[in-house]
Structure formats: structure tokens, C-alpha cells
Design a protein around this motif. Sequence first.
Motif: not given
Length: 205
Positions: A172-175, A178-182, A187-189, A200-202
Motif C-alpha cells: 500500500i505504502l511507498d518504501a 516510515v511514520f504514522f500518527s494521528r 510535512d512530507r505526508v 515519509r522519512e525526514y
Amino acid sequence: MKRRRKRRASPAPLICLLAVLACIVALRISVSEEAAASAQMTGKLENPATTAPVRLLEAEMTEAEQVTRAEDRPARAARYVNIEMTDEELAELAAVVFLEAGNQSAEGQQAVVEVVFNRVLHSAFPDSVHDVLHQGEDGDVPQFSTIYAVSTATPAQAQYDAINGALYGDTILDADVVFFSRNGENDRVWGQIGDHIFCREYIWR
């Protein structure tokens, strides 16, 4: 006084006779060979000791069927083909998914699994499922705050289906997610699934 010359008998009748005899002999030989072949075949059918080649063929067919069954098994998703887990890690991951996203859709639960796997494969995170789940546990801010409640979780089949979906289904996600939260980690959504915003990663500059 002239002597009468004797007429020589024509060889044609003799040749014909020999040809007929040869045909009769050949026909008898052919009939004998067919009878012997038939008797041999009958003997093979009646004698179990001679049916070994048939049993061998059946064994080969069984082996071929086993190969076919193996080919029918789902293949690992290319991205996660190198992900390895012990039974303990599998149970722990299912517990974390239950605690983090047990009230989310199947897609939302699989996305949480993929975040864990993406971290395992990412150079900035630990390289095992156990270490990813427990990262920061001894500090003030664990990466997965629910890690403290793993022992109280009661994961169901839905959580194991989410893990299998990531391993064997379509990702489902791109490789680099690496983060998820509510509220969103940065800002890299990548996008939102249910209550969770996946990022996405920082990129540090």
C-alpha cells in the motif's frame, strides 16, 4: 536318325511355388510374434512385480503435483522478500497492530505493518522487527508507545491477515513511508488512511 531334344521345364511354376511358401512362413512368424507380445502384456498386467514402472510414473506425477502446489503458494511481495521474523516477533507485531490500529480498516492495519517493515529495511532504523518495535523503549519517547502494553493485547485473525497482506499481497505504502500518527509526523505526508496520517522519512539538510 535325328534325336529329339527334350524340352526343359519352365522355372516359373517353381518360383511361384517358392514365393507362396515364403509368404506362408512369414505369415506364421508374424502371428507367433503377435501372440508372444500379447502374452507378455497380459503377464505384465497380472504380475505385480512387473508394474514397477507404472508405480514409478505415479510417484513422478505426485512429485510434479507437489511442485505445482508449491508454485500455487503466494509469492512474497518483492519489497519484503528479505523480511524475516521469529514466531515471537510475529506475535509481537500482531499485538502492536492490534493496539495501534485494531479499530481501523484492513487497509489501515496493513499500512501500519508496512511502516514497521519499511523501517526494518531502512538504514536509519534497526534491522529486525523486534528492534524496530522496541526502539526507544528505554528512553523518554519510544517509537511505538503501545510497546508497553503488548502483554495485554489480544490480537485477532485480522491482525495476522494484515501482516500476510503486506508480505504476500499488494503493498500500500511507498518504501520511504516510515511514520504514522494521528496528527502527522512531518510535512512530507504520503496520505491518510482512517485515523492515521502516513509520512515519509525526514530529509535532513
